[in-house]
Design a protein around this motif. Structure first.
Motif, mmCIF file in Angstrom:
data_model
loop_
_atom_site.group_PDB
_atom_site.id
_atom_site.type_symbol
_atom_site.label_atom_id
_atom_site.label_comp_id
_atom_site.label_asym_id
_atom_site.label_seq_id
_atom_site.Cartn_x
_atom_site.Cartn_y
_atom_site.Cartn_z
ATOM 1 N N LEU A 13 1.251 -0.993 -0.029
ATOM 2 C CA LEU A 13 0.382 0.110 -0.424
ATOM 3 C C LEU A 13 0.699 0.884 -0.110
ATOM 4 O O LEU A 13 1.778 1.116 0.850
ATOM 5 C CB LEU A 13 -1.264 -0.325 1.074
ATOM 6 C CG LEU A 13 -2.049 0.887 1.363
ATOM 7 C CD1 LEU A 13 -3.093 1.049 0.002
ATOM 8 C CD2 LEU A 13 -2.804 0.602 2.823
ATOM 9 N N THR A 15 -0.090 5.337 -1.139
ATOM 10 C CA THR A 15 -0.144 6.039 -2.785
ATOM 11 C C THR A 15 0.499 7.377 -2.414
ATOM 12 O O THR A 15 1.543 7.884 -1.949
ATOM 13 C CB THR A 15 -1.369 6.830 -1.121
ATOM 14 O OG1 THR A 15 -0.984 7.983 -0.148
ATOM 15 C CG2 THR A 15 -1.794 6.028 -0.825
ATOM 16 N N ILE A 16 0.390 7.782 -3.810
ATOM 17 C CA ILE A 16 0.561 8.783 -4.488
ATOM 18 C C ILE A 16 0.358 10.054 -4.597
ATOM 19 O O ILE A 16 -0.715 9.687 -5.069
ATOM 20 C CB ILE A 16 1.692 8.455 -5.900
ATOM 21 C CG1 ILE A 16 2.041 7.284 -5.824
ATOM 22 C CG2 ILE A 16 2.146 9.418 -6.511
ATOM 23 C CD1 ILE A 16 3.977 7.881 -4.511
ATOM 24 N N ASP A 17 0.182 11.317 -4.492
ATOM 25 C CA ASP A 17 -0.286 12.530 -4.449
ATOM 26 C C ASP A 17 -0.394 13.457 -6.100
ATOM 27 O O ASP A 17 1.437 14.039 -5.588
ATOM 28 C CB ASP A 17 -0.453 13.670 -3.333
ATOM 29 C CG ASP A 17 -0.847 14.798 -3.410
ATOM 30 O OD1 ASP A 17 -1.793 14.989 -4.682
ATOM 31 O OD2 ASP A 17 -0.814 15.532 -2.941
ATOM 32 N N GLN A 27 8.613 11.597 -2.841
ATOM 33 C CA GLN A 27 7.145 10.567 -2.089
ATOM 34 C C GLN A 27 6.913 9.160 -1.634
ATOM 35 O O GLN A 27 6.421 8.787 -0.686
ATOM 36 C CB GLN A 27 5.883 10.996 -2.276
ATOM 37 C CG GLN A 27 5.121 12.629 -2.881
ATOM 38 C CD GLN A 27 4.261 12.553 -3.590
ATOM 39 O OE1 GLN A 27 2.919 11.048 -2.982
ATOM 40 N NE2 GLN A 27 3.623 13.389 -4.750
ATOM 41 N N GLN A 31 7.397 7.333 1.801
ATOM 42 C CA GLN A 31 6.783 6.319 2.320
ATOM 43 C C GLN A 31 7.215 4.952 2.564
ATOM 44 O O GLN A 31 6.566 4.534 3.200
ATOM 45 C CB GLN A 31 5.358 5.971 1.943
ATOM 46 C CG GLN A 31 4.201 7.633 0.905
ATOM 47 C CD GLN A 31 2.999 7.261 0.386
ATOM 48 O OE1 GLN A 31 2.437 6.553 0.682
ATOM 49 N NE2 GLN A 31 2.951 8.491 -0.663
ATOM 50 N N LEU A 57 1.517 1.730 -9.767
ATOM 51 C CA LEU A 57 0.986 3.094 -9.451
ATOM 52 C C LEU A 57 1.550 3.728 -10.134
ATOM 53 O O LEU A 57 0.923 5.493 -10.111
ATOM 54 C CB LEU A 57 2.570 3.708 -7.995
ATOM 55 C CG LEU A 57 2.867 2.709 -6.848
ATOM 56 C CD1 LEU A 57 3.607 3.262 -5.628
ATOM 57 C CD2 LEU A 57 1.812 2.709 -6.378
#
Length: 469
Positions: A13, A15-17, A27, A31, A57
């Motif tokens: 898991l 998450t990429i903004d 990022q 993480q 991703l």
């Protein structure tokens, strides 16, 4: 305990903004560092390949490779040719370990006479694996859907035929509901009975009622005292007529008829727990109580004793008026028991493998029973042993005045697990001292060794109360 994942392990898991001010590679690196520091990724655990993580991703593979290289340079990751990129052991923060269950304090456990458990080593692993393979190979696509809440029609049909033949049950497939073992069966039945206006369920004393509220009724050498039941004012009662738990007595023919008459007189129901009826030794078979009054008896069965508790499969044979509400409650609870397991059980029954397994374990339990009786007759010839006609536990009667609790504690100090019956009484404040000796999951060698370890206590039970341990 670190899990050894095959290949590169499951997905991770992250998450990429894409609209944030921080760069995508930064990022990803941040993480991964946080996951390693927090213990979400354990030392030695493989990361997804750069190709797989990039695909998941939506990033370029080169960006992921650069992030892995940076973390490797910082000492968070390790890599070698031909192997997955892994978390460096020195960088990982170990997760808090769950405490191990406490065992006997200072000595090795010689034997444990725990009751209510079959021999877990005799679980028919090969037969079950065969049945599951056959089901997965031959079942139609529809078998992989949710299925009916009452259970797979195939298993209900096979169970109805089997129970009619072996237990003298009167049932069609439509009279059965498949559930997750005895505990759920009782929960479903008591819920439906409460909706019918029957809020109080009586149960045998000594006995157990799975933690549910109820009113106790005494048991004597003929089984449940039906005259006492009439005085309780209940309209439902839970009984173990084939082999009463825990005394081992069989509900007599006269009492069976009295019990059915009570149910008809009060418009009530008898809940029959047929928990170990398959295991009988030197007595004639005792048919199901349900066969005498299908409209008044709710029969509960399970494979927890005959196969293994881990399967969590059981059934309810209920009067027609209760089937629809039972099915509704079951549907609300879990939408039905595991469908493939049901089909596998049906195949075991149809193929004869279930009966062959029962013959095998029945012979082994009979041999253990013989070892128990022979060893006790040699070490403690004056102590009566009862409840041996069926099941896989026996009752050892201690002399009057013996402290049951002190005897159990003294045995525990010698590494022998013994269990008293006093806790199973609800109305008797000072019951006679008795031990429940389970031999289902206790080998013949352990039976001999365990009883020999407490031989002096068996010869003179008063030693237990004077610190003899």
């Amino acid at each position: 305990m670190r899990v050894e994942w095959a290949g590169s392990g499951p997905e991770l898991l992250v998450t990429i903004d894409r609209g944030g001010a921080t760069g995508l590679r930064t990022q990803l690196e941040d993480q991964l560092r946080a996951a390693i520091r927090a213990g979400r990724l354990a030392g030695g655990e493989p990361l997804p390949s750069s190709r797989e993580l990039a695909r998941a991703l939506g990033l370029s593979r080169g960006l992921v490779q650069d992030a892995y290289a940076q973390l490797q340079a910082e000492g968070y990751l390790t890599s070698r040719p031909g192997s997955a990129t892994r978390v460096a052991a020195a960088a990982a923060t170990p997760a808090a370990a769950s405490p191990e269950p406490a065992g006997p304090p200072d000595r090795h456990r010689v034997a444990d006479f725990r009751h209510g458990v079959p021999d877990l080593g005799l679980a028919p692993r090969e037969a079950w694996a065969w049945a599951m393979r056959e089901v997965c190979r031959t079942a139609p696509d529809t078998a992989f859907d949710y299925g009916e809440a009452a259970g797979r029609p195939r298993l209900r049909a096979v169970l109805a035929s089997y129970l009619t033949r072996v237990r003298a049950v009167v049932a069609t497939p439509g009279d059965l509901l498949v559930c997750a073992g005895m505990q759920q069966a009782l929960s479903l039945v008591t819920t439906v009975l409460a909706a019918e206006g029957i809020g109080t369920v009586a149960f045998e004393d000594p006995g157990s009622f799975a933690g549910l509220a109820g009113t106790p009724v005494p048991v004597d050498e003929h089984g449940l005292d039906v005259a006492a039941l009439r005085r309780r004012g209940a309209r439902a009662v839970l009984v173990t007529p084939a082999h009463q738990w825990p005394t081992g007595v069989v509900l007599s023919g006269e009492r069976r008829l009295e019990l059915i008459s009570w149910a008809r007189d009060c418009d009530g129901f008898v809940i029959e727990d047929d928990y170990d009826a398959e295991f009988r030794y030197d007595r004639d078979p005792v048919g199901s109580l349900q066969g005498l009054a299908p409209d008044r008896v709710i029969s509960l069965g399970t494979v927890s004793k005959s196969l293994t508790p881990a399967l969590r499969l059981g059934w309810i044979v209920a009067p027609a008026r209760l089937l629809a509400p039972l099915t509704r409650v079951k549907n609300l609870a879990d939408r039905g028991s595991p469908g493939l397991d049901q089909l596998a059980l049906a195949l075991l029954l149809e193929s004869g493998r279930y009966d062959r397994h029962l013959r095998k374990v029945r012979a082994e339990y009979a041999a253990r029973r013989e070892t128990l009786v022979t060893t006790l007759s040699r070490l403690a010839p004056g102590l009566p042993v009862t409840g041996l006609a069926a099941g896989f536990h026996a009752i050892l009667h201690l002399p009057a005045g013996t402290s049951e609790a002190a005897f159990v504690a003294a045995a525990a100090r010698r590494g022998v697990g013994l269990y008293g019956m006093a806790a199973l009484h609800r109305t008797v404040t000072d019951p006679p001292p008795r031990l429940i000796l389970g031999f289902g999951n206790t080998s013949r060698h352990e039976i001999e060794a365990g009883l020999s370890a407490v031989a002096d206590l068996l010869r003179d039970p008063t030693r237990a109360g004077s610190g003899g341990g």
